[in-house]
Design a protein around this motif. Structure first.
Motif, PDB file in Angstrom:
ATOM      1  N   UNK A  98      40.440  28.656  36.482  1.00  0.00           N
ATOM      2  CA  UNK A  98      41.613  28.706  35.621  1.00  0.00           C
ATOM      3  C   UNK A  98      41.560  27.500  34.683  1.00  0.00           C
ATOM      4  N   UNK A 109      39.994  28.910  41.711  1.00  0.00           N
ATOM      5  CA  UNK A 109      40.784  29.997  42.293  1.00  0.00           C
ATOM      6  C   UNK A 109      39.906  30.626  43.360  1.00  0.00           C
ATOM      7  N   UNK A 113      39.056  38.726  45.804  1.00  0.00           N
ATOM      8  CA  UNK A 113      40.066  39.670  45.364  1.00  0.00           C
ATOM      9  C   UNK A 113      39.406  40.911  44.811  1.00  0.00           C
ATOM     10  N   UNK A 134      34.711  34.778  35.961  1.00  0.00           N
ATOM     11  CA  UNK A 134      36.020  35.044  35.383  1.00  0.00           C
ATOM     12  C   UNK A 134      36.674  33.733  34.988  1.00  0.00           C
ATOM     13  N   UNK A 136      40.332  32.446  33.703  1.00  0.00           N
ATOM     14  CA  UNK A 136      41.726  32.785  33.447  1.00  0.00           C
ATOM     15  C   UNK A 136      42.340  31.654  32.629  1.00  0.00           C
TER      16      UNK A 136
ATOM     17  N   UNK B 117      44.690  41.548  40.527  1.00  0.00           N
ATOM     18  CA  UNK B 117      44.963  40.809  41.761  1.00  0.00           C
ATOM     19  C   UNK B 117      44.504  39.363  41.658  1.00  0.00           C
ATOM     20  N   UNK B 118      43.457  39.109  40.885  1.00  0.00           N
ATOM     21  CA  UNK B 118      43.026  37.730  40.685  1.00  0.00           C
ATOM     22  C   UNK B 118      44.037  36.965  39.846  1.00  0.00           C
ATOM     23  N   UNK B 119      44.527  37.628  38.820  1.00  0.00           N
ATOM     24  CA  UNK B 119      45.524  36.973  37.974  1.00  0.00           C
ATOM     25  C   UNK B 119      46.793  36.710  38.784  1.00  0.00           C
ATOM     26  N   UNK B 121      46.917  36.143  41.965  1.00  0.00           N
ATOM     27  CA  UNK B 121      46.611  35.004  42.834  1.00  0.00           C
ATOM     28  C   UNK B 121      46.737  33.701  42.056  1.00  0.00           C
ATOM     29  N   UNK B 122      46.300  33.734  40.812  1.00  0.00           N
ATOM     30  CA  UNK B 122      46.421  32.548  39.967  1.00  0.00           C
ATOM     31  C   UNK B 122      47.890  32.179  39.802  1.00  0.00           C
TER      32      UNK B 122
END
Lengths: 149, 149
Positions: A98, A109, A113, A134, A136, B117-119, B121-122
């Motif tokens: 992130x 993170x 998931x 990834x 974010x 789901x990752x977002x 979790x973030x």
DNA sequence: ATTGGTGCAAATCCTTTGCAATAGC
DNA sequence: GCTATTGCAAAGGATTTGCACCAAT
């Protein structure tokens, strides 16, 4: 470079290098140790700075070459976080990143998931995936809090 | 720049610019049209090349500034695919990217799948996400095939 | 008439390359 | 001793900056 340094600090690295017929150099050992010591991801420049004490005279091309070698060996991940420089991460277990648009800090993170289903979709299209990264973007907890108050 | 060009080509852009008190220039209209015409993502340099015909004398700083403006306005996405240059993508619906390590081509991967789901979790960690970009690396169908045969 | 945008040139930043010297095997 | 690695300096490529001019409002 002394034999015991190699045994204490870089066992897996030494084995990996030997298996590929590559040389065990003090630069490689020290840079790996530095990469692993850090909690946060580092740029090549930051690694150079940190390593300067143990290895005076180390050059930036060597740091880049060494970090890229580690990525190839699976000892590090390269993260393109969209800040100017690439980041190198000594953590190799599945986790994502992130990036705070405000303070620029980068946070881990943990966990996989749902990433798996995207990679599966990629493979269904005929693509043979061997890595997924990834990033974010948004505001970290600190910056989000500061903005509200 | 003629009024009808604006009305035909860049309606949303014109509205967005007006709302922000920014100027409607021919560079902005032509660059957006070019970005939307392409199927594949383009670098700033490629856009400059493509736009040269309609807008002789356009400069690379203008292309960068314009593309960054579009990202800010939500009319484009910037993709850091880890190839030297940044890519700009006129598609703004949810989709991710696959980069072939061999031929360097970049492919779209449609859909959201498990990214959500990752977002989530973030966000659970206090991070306020406003964008997520996944880059999957590996070998594209063509290159994978060529390697086997 | 104002001032935001543009074009130009040059600067900056990150990363890679060429080559001679060095150190691991 | 042989040759992979290194350090140095310099090149390369992408992006940004400073500033004078132009054009949209």
């Amino acid at each position: 470079m002394s034999a015991d340094t190699a045994q204490i600090e870089g066992l897996d690295l030494v084995e990996l290098l030997r298996a590929r017929g590559q040389r065990v150099t003090s630069q490689r050992l020290v840079i790996l140790r530095e990469l692993r010591r850090r909690r946060l991801h580092a740029t090549a420049e930051e690694i150079l700075e940190a390593v300067r004490h143990d290895l005076p005279g180390t050059s930036i091309p060597t740091v880049y070459a060494t970090l890229e070698l580690f990525v190839e060996l699976g000892l590090a991940r390269k993260i393109d976080a969209g800040i100017g420089a690439a980041l190198y991460d000594g953590r190799t277990d599945p986790h994502q990143h992130m990036v705070c648009r405000e303070c620029g800090r980068i946070f881990d993170l943990d966990g996989e998931y749902g990433l798996g289903s995207l990679v599966e979709a990629a493979e269904r299209s005929g693509f043979v995936a061997d890595g997924a990264e990834l990033v974010i973007r948004g505001r970290c907890a600190d910056c989000a809090r500061a903005r509200v108050s």
